[in-house]
Design an enzyme around this catalytic site. Structure first.
Site, PDB file in Angstrom:
ATOM      1  N   LYS A 157      12.557 -16.882 -18.419  1.00  0.00           N
ATOM      2  CA  LYS A 157      12.892 -15.488 -18.113  1.00  0.00           C
ATOM      3  C   LYS A 157      13.715 -14.887 -19.249  1.00  0.00           C
ATOM      4  O   LYS A 157      13.474 -13.771 -19.693  1.00  0.00           O
ATOM      5  CB  LYS A 157      13.699 -15.360 -16.814  1.00  0.00           C
ATOM      6  CG  LYS A 157      12.996 -15.408 -15.512  1.00  0.00           C
ATOM      7  CD  LYS A 157      12.087 -14.270 -15.167  1.00  0.00           C
ATOM      8  CE  LYS A 157      10.721 -14.425 -15.742  1.00  0.00           C
ATOM      9  NZ  LYS A 157       9.745 -15.204 -15.023  1.00  0.00           N
ATOM     10  N   ARG A 195       1.870   1.881  -8.496  1.00  0.00           N
ATOM     11  CA  ARG A 195       2.083   0.614  -7.795  1.00  0.00           C
ATOM     12  C   ARG A 195       0.823  -0.242  -7.773  1.00  0.00           C
ATOM     13  O   ARG A 195       0.876  -1.409  -7.417  1.00  0.00           O
ATOM     14  CB  ARG A 195       2.483   0.899  -6.341  1.00  0.00           C
ATOM     15  CG  ARG A 195       3.723   1.730  -6.215  1.00  0.00           C
ATOM     16  CD  ARG A 195       3.730   2.475  -4.902  1.00  0.00           C
ATOM     17  NE  ARG A 195       3.583   1.561  -3.804  1.00  0.00           N
ATOM     18  CZ  ARG A 195       4.575   0.902  -3.254  1.00  0.00           C
ATOM     19  NH1 ARG A 195       5.788   1.084  -3.691  1.00  0.00           N
ATOM     20  NH2 ARG A 195       4.380   0.084  -2.261  1.00  0.00           N
ATOM     21  N   ASN A 205       0.690  -0.049   6.300  1.00  0.00           N
ATOM     22  CA  ASN A 205       1.218  -1.004   5.316  1.00  0.00           C
ATOM     23  C   ASN A 205       1.833  -2.136   6.110  1.00  0.00           C
ATOM     24  O   ASN A 205       2.497  -1.886   7.113  1.00  0.00           O
ATOM     25  CB  ASN A 205       2.365  -0.417   4.496  1.00  0.00           C
ATOM     26  CG  ASN A 205       1.919   0.662   3.567  1.00  0.00           C
ATOM     27  OD1 ASN A 205       0.727   0.913   3.436  1.00  0.00           O
ATOM     28  ND2 ASN A 205       2.884   1.300   2.931  1.00  0.00           N
ATOM     29  N   GLY A 206       1.719  -3.358   5.599  1.00  0.00           N
ATOM     30  CA  GLY A 206       2.357  -4.484   6.279  1.00  0.00           C
ATOM     31  C   GLY A 206       1.318  -5.489   6.734  1.00  0.00           C
ATOM     32  O   GLY A 206       0.173  -5.483   6.260  1.00  0.00           O
ATOM     33  N   GLU A 266      12.487 -22.257 -15.664  1.00  0.00           N
ATOM     34  CA  GLU A 266      12.187 -20.859 -15.339  1.00  0.00           C
ATOM     35  C   GLU A 266      13.291 -19.922 -15.850  1.00  0.00           C
ATOM     36  O   GLU A 266      13.000 -18.833 -16.362  1.00  0.00           O
ATOM     37  CB  GLU A 266      11.998 -20.715 -13.814  1.00  0.00           C
ATOM     38  CG  GLU A 266      11.755 -19.305 -13.306  1.00  0.00           C
ATOM     39  CD  GLU A 266      10.524 -18.616 -13.887  1.00  0.00           C
ATOM     40  OE1 GLU A 266       9.730 -19.268 -14.578  1.00  0.00           O
ATOM     41  OE2 GLU A 266      10.398 -17.400 -13.675  1.00  0.00           O
ATOM     42  N   TRP A 276      -3.675  -1.841  -1.090  1.00  0.00           N
ATOM     43  CA  TRP A 276      -3.569  -3.015  -1.955  1.00  0.00           C
ATOM     44  C   TRP A 276      -3.865  -4.174  -1.035  1.00  0.00           C
ATOM     45  O   TRP A 276      -3.048  -4.521  -0.184  1.00  0.00           O
ATOM     46  CB  TRP A 276      -2.153  -3.072  -2.547  1.00  0.00           C
ATOM     47  CG  TRP A 276      -2.073  -3.955  -3.735  1.00  0.00           C
ATOM     48  CD1 TRP A 276      -2.496  -3.641  -4.997  1.00  0.00           C
ATOM     49  CD2 TRP A 276      -1.545  -5.270  -3.792  1.00  0.00           C
ATOM     50  NE1 TRP A 276      -2.255  -4.702  -5.826  1.00  0.00           N
ATOM     51  CE2 TRP A 276      -1.687  -5.713  -5.130  1.00  0.00           C
ATOM     52  CE3 TRP A 276      -0.981  -6.142  -2.877  1.00  0.00           C
ATOM     53  CZ2 TRP A 276      -1.268  -6.971  -5.551  1.00  0.00           C
ATOM     54  CZ3 TRP A 276      -0.569  -7.396  -3.284  1.00  0.00           C
ATOM     55  CH2 TRP A 276      -0.711  -7.792  -4.622  1.00  0.00           C
ATOM     56  N   CYS A 299       0.838  -1.198   0.000  1.00  0.00           N
ATOM     57  CA  CYS A 299       0.000   0.000   0.000  1.00  0.00           C
ATOM     58  C   CYS A 299       0.873   1.248   0.000  1.00  0.00           C
ATOM     59  O   CYS A 299       2.082   1.182   0.210  1.00  0.00           O
ATOM     60  CB  CYS A 299      -0.857   0.012   1.248  1.00  0.00           C
ATOM     61  SG  CYS A 299      -1.660  -1.554   1.583  1.00  0.00           S
ATOM     62  N   LYS A 332       0.708  -8.614 -18.395  1.00  0.00           N
ATOM     63  CA  LYS A 332       0.894  -9.007 -16.989  1.00  0.00           C
ATOM     64  C   LYS A 332      -0.165 -10.018 -16.559  1.00  0.00           C
ATOM     65  O   LYS A 332       0.116 -10.927 -15.813  1.00  0.00           O
ATOM     66  CB  LYS A 332       0.835  -7.765 -16.092  1.00  0.00           C
ATOM     67  CG  LYS A 332       1.247  -8.030 -14.662  1.00  0.00           C
ATOM     68  CD  LYS A 332       2.717  -8.365 -14.531  1.00  0.00           C
ATOM     69  CE  LYS A 332       3.085  -8.878 -13.168  1.00  0.00           C
ATOM     70  NZ  LYS A 332       4.307  -9.677 -13.185  1.00  0.00           N
ATOM     71  N   GLU A 389      11.595 -14.334 -22.392  1.00  0.00           N
ATOM     72  CA  GLU A 389      10.596 -13.276 -22.254  1.00  0.00           C
ATOM     73  C   GLU A 389      11.176 -11.889 -22.452  1.00  0.00           C
ATOM     74  O   GLU A 389      10.545 -11.048 -23.073  1.00  0.00           O
ATOM     75  CB  GLU A 389       9.994 -13.312 -20.839  1.00  0.00           C
ATOM     76  CG  GLU A 389       8.971 -14.363 -20.613  1.00  0.00           C
ATOM     77  CD  GLU A 389       8.284 -14.174 -19.275  1.00  0.00           C
ATOM     78  OE1 GLU A 389       8.985 -14.246 -18.236  1.00  0.00           O
ATOM     79  OE2 GLU A 389       7.073 -13.962 -19.251  1.00  0.00           O
ATOM     80  N   HIS A 430      19.866 -37.522 -24.433  1.00  0.00           N
ATOM     81  CA  HIS A 430      18.826 -38.111 -25.269  1.00  0.00           C
ATOM     82  C   HIS A 430      18.398 -37.178 -26.400  1.00  0.00           C
ATOM     83  O   HIS A 430      17.328 -37.354 -26.976  1.00  0.00           O
ATOM     84  CB  HIS A 430      17.615 -38.499 -24.412  1.00  0.00           C
ATOM     85  CG  HIS A 430      17.947 -39.500 -23.358  1.00  0.00           C
ATOM     86  ND1 HIS A 430      18.274 -40.812 -23.651  1.00  0.00           N
ATOM     87  CD2 HIS A 430      18.065 -39.380 -22.012  1.00  0.00           C
ATOM     88  CE1 HIS A 430      18.547 -41.461 -22.525  1.00  0.00           C
ATOM     89  NE2 HIS A 430      18.436 -40.606 -21.515  1.00  0.00           N
TER      90      HIS A 430
END
Ligand code: M6R
Length: 606
Positions: A483, A27, A98-99, A479, A74, A2, A601, A486, A502
């Site tokens: 990355k 954000r 926040n938190g 992954e 958020w 937040c 996104k 992308e 193989h």
């Protein structure tokens, strides 16, 4: 996370607060609000939706006053709604936060038993009631009441508190959530992030964990929770507003890579119970111990699921399948009662994952979402939700959400393992202890990754990359390749190291960079053999290896060091150099790192 703003001085508070909140809009947030004091009277406006909705409220009801606090929320605890928007009020007190308050359930129960009435589902509201309770015991400075309240809070916070019993001041405090003061002539600004202040001042004080500050227009008193005075140096910020949004990093992706230790801590926060060698998912237990776990996800979240299979099968000894959501939904899958279907999605909106989990739910499976976005479509559809608390991820290439998903899966594995009776206390204790050390090891690993630019420069013109790994390093090979593809647009493949002979071995020559994830531990000797096979064919090997491994240098040209961890938790560390490598190569190639071409996104189409 937040956004928080605060102001006291001679300007119209709402104007400063709204400007600051607008600077934090990038954000992402789901609701917003302000509390302003004027003539000893507090007024609060807050609502779900964008700042324009709050502005419309302010146009109807002007809030005069030169002191106030504001917030963009958020959601973490409680869905996005007017009631859950901050500030939260209790008696004469209003709080923005926040938190995460880890012990909010216990605090809420105690406060309710003492007669407090709650009007939101948030963890934050307990802080407002605690400050109110402290003030109700007898006259005292607001800062003393805030200290008494926060002494009872476990978790993380950046808070700002106002009270109409104290019309000329407000109090802020910080623990594991950022907070910065801007000090002007006869005025003070507060924000969770520097961009919110830069329009007014560049003279700032970055608060440290444990700081509590009593703020008046002409006075800033910093102290610890026990009231002991603290001196913090002022700094002059030279960043531009755009740089400040990224906390000085050139791209959101790099900022988010470095936020991972915090994201993982927040995901684990309050969920690991070392005293009972257990882990909790939330307020509600799963309805039963599953006979089988089926994980459904796409892209990076699918890779997290592949690591989840290792975690769940080895701790709970329950069979676990991992499926691409886009395949599962079209396959007439065998799934139903007794199965726990886990849908992993950072956005919570991915169309394929949503459809797949609906299909499983329709066939009688219990469903659990692992999501980063509160109240997202997948979170709403599933019977239970385990939120990752990574904070908003802005870079399209997922980084911190991935490691937060791994942390959530580790929590799930311990939880199910304990309930299945297959995870013994000593093993649970060891895993919990190792998990608790992971954020610090992530920080150390990231700090050790120097020389990425030079490494990227060597491979900037490569046409292909191969990523190899065994066991829990295999999903990380996938992954790492994803990355790189992308954001650098270089073709890359991830492969199980044992499968190399193989087929892919035919590709190896001196033009092919091969990234081998080779941490010490299970499978290490076998990976060394694979490394030798690559070297024998002149492949250029970049090894991801454990700090202190003396043997590895002989097998590779470049080494990316990671801290030591048990096999099940290595992915939380080994993925870091791969994210950094992808980032460095993409920057060297001049790609649009945060907004790579053709990607979105959240993928809300099939
Ligand atoms: O929001 P989700 O986790 O459901 O998204 C799934 C994929 O679209 C996502 O992981 C995608 O692969 C990312 N761009 C990875 O960086």
């Amino acid at each position: 996370m937040c956004g928080i703003v605060g102001y006291v001085g001679t300007r119209v508070a709402t104007s400063v607060l709204m400007n600051g909140l607008r600077r934090l809009e990038y954000r992402g947030y789901d609701s917003a609000g302000v509390a302003v004091l004027s003539g000893g009277k507090m007024q609060i406006l807050r609502c779900r939706g964008k700042l324009s909705a709050l502005e419309a409220l302010l146009a109807e009801t002007a809030l005069p006053g030169n002191l106030g606090i504001g917030h963009t929320r958020w959601a973490t605890h409680g869905r996005p709604s007017d009631e859950n928007a901050h500030p939260h009020k209790a008696g004469p007190v209003a709080v923005v936060h926040n938190g995460i308050v880890e012990n909010h359930v216990a605090l809420r129960e105690r406060l309710q038993a003492a007669g407090c009435t709650f009007s939101s589902q948030t963890d934050t509201e307990v802080i407002a009631h605690l400050v109110d309770e402290a003030l109700a015991k007898g006259p005292k400075p607001l800062v003393t009441a805030v200290c008494e309240a926060l002494a009872q809070v476990e978790g993380s916070y950046a808070v700002a508190v106002v009270s109409d019993l104290h019309p000329d001041e407000f109090v802020v405090a910080k623990l594991a959530s950022p907070l910065v003061l801007g000090v002007g002539e006869g005025e003070v600004f507060v924000a969770s992030d520097a961009p919110a202040l830069l329009e007014y001042t560049r003279e700032v004080i970055f608060l440290e964990d444990g700081d509590v500050v009593a703020i008046r227009a002409d006075q800033v008193e910093i102290m610890d929770l026990a009231g002991k005075p603290i001196v913090r140096a002022k700094k002059t910020i030279t960043w531009t507003a755009a740089q400040a949004e990224k906390a000085g990093y050139p791209h959101f992706m790099l900022k988010e890579i470095h936020e991972q230790p915090r994201a993982v801590s927040d995901t684990l926060r309050g969920r690991l119970l070392p005293d009972t060698n257990d882990a909790v998912l939330g307020d509600e237990e799963l309805p039963e111990v599953p006979k089988r776990v089926v994980i459904l996800a796409c892209g990076t979240s699918y890779h997290a699921g592949l690591v989840g299979k290792f975690l769940i099968e080895s701790t709970a000894r329950i069979p676990c399948e991992v499926d691409l959501a886009s395949e599962f939904r079209y396959r007439d899958p065998v799934v139903g009662p007794g199965d726990l279907v886990v849908a992993i999605s950072q956005s919570g909106e991915t169309a394929d994952t949503l459809a797949a989990v609906k299909e499983a739910k329709g066939r009688g499976a219990t469903t659990l979402a692992i999501c980063n976005v509160v109240d997202s479509a997948i979170a709403r559809v599933c019977h239970r939700v385990l939120y990752t608390h990574a904070g908003p991820e802005i870079g399209v290439a997922s980084t911190k959400c991935f490691t937060a998903q791994l942390a959530a899966l580790a929590v799930l594995a311990i939880h199910v393992g304990k309930r299945s009776g297959n995870l013994k206390d000593a093993d649970a204790a060891a895993l919990i202890s190792e998990l608790m050390h992971i954020p610090a090891k992530m920080t150390e690993t990231l700090q050790g990754l120097t020389g990425m630019k030079e490494l990227a420069r060597k491979h900037v013109h490569a046409r292909d990359f191969l990523f190899l790994g065994r066991g829990t390093s295999y999903p990380i090979a996938l992954e790492g390749a994803l990355k790189l593809k992308e954001i650098s647009y270089i073709h890359a493949e991830g492969y199980a190291a044992g499968e190399m002979k193989h087929g892919p071995i035919a590709l190896i020559d001196d033009g092919l960079p091969v990234v081998v994830i080779a941490p010490l531990g299970k499978g290490y000797d076998k990976v060394l053999s694979n490394l030798a096979e690559v070297r024998a064919r002149e492949g250029h090997v970049i090894a991801v290896a454990t700090v202190g491994d003396k043997a590895i240098a002989e097998y590779c040209q470049d080494i990316l060091w990671v801290q030591d961890a048990p096999h099940l938790l290595q992915p939380l560390l080994t993925v870091l150099p791969l994210q950094m490598l992808a980032y460095a190569v993409a920057v060297a190639r001049g790609s649009d790192v945060d907004q790579p071409r053709n990607l979105a996104k959240s993928v809300t189409v099939e």
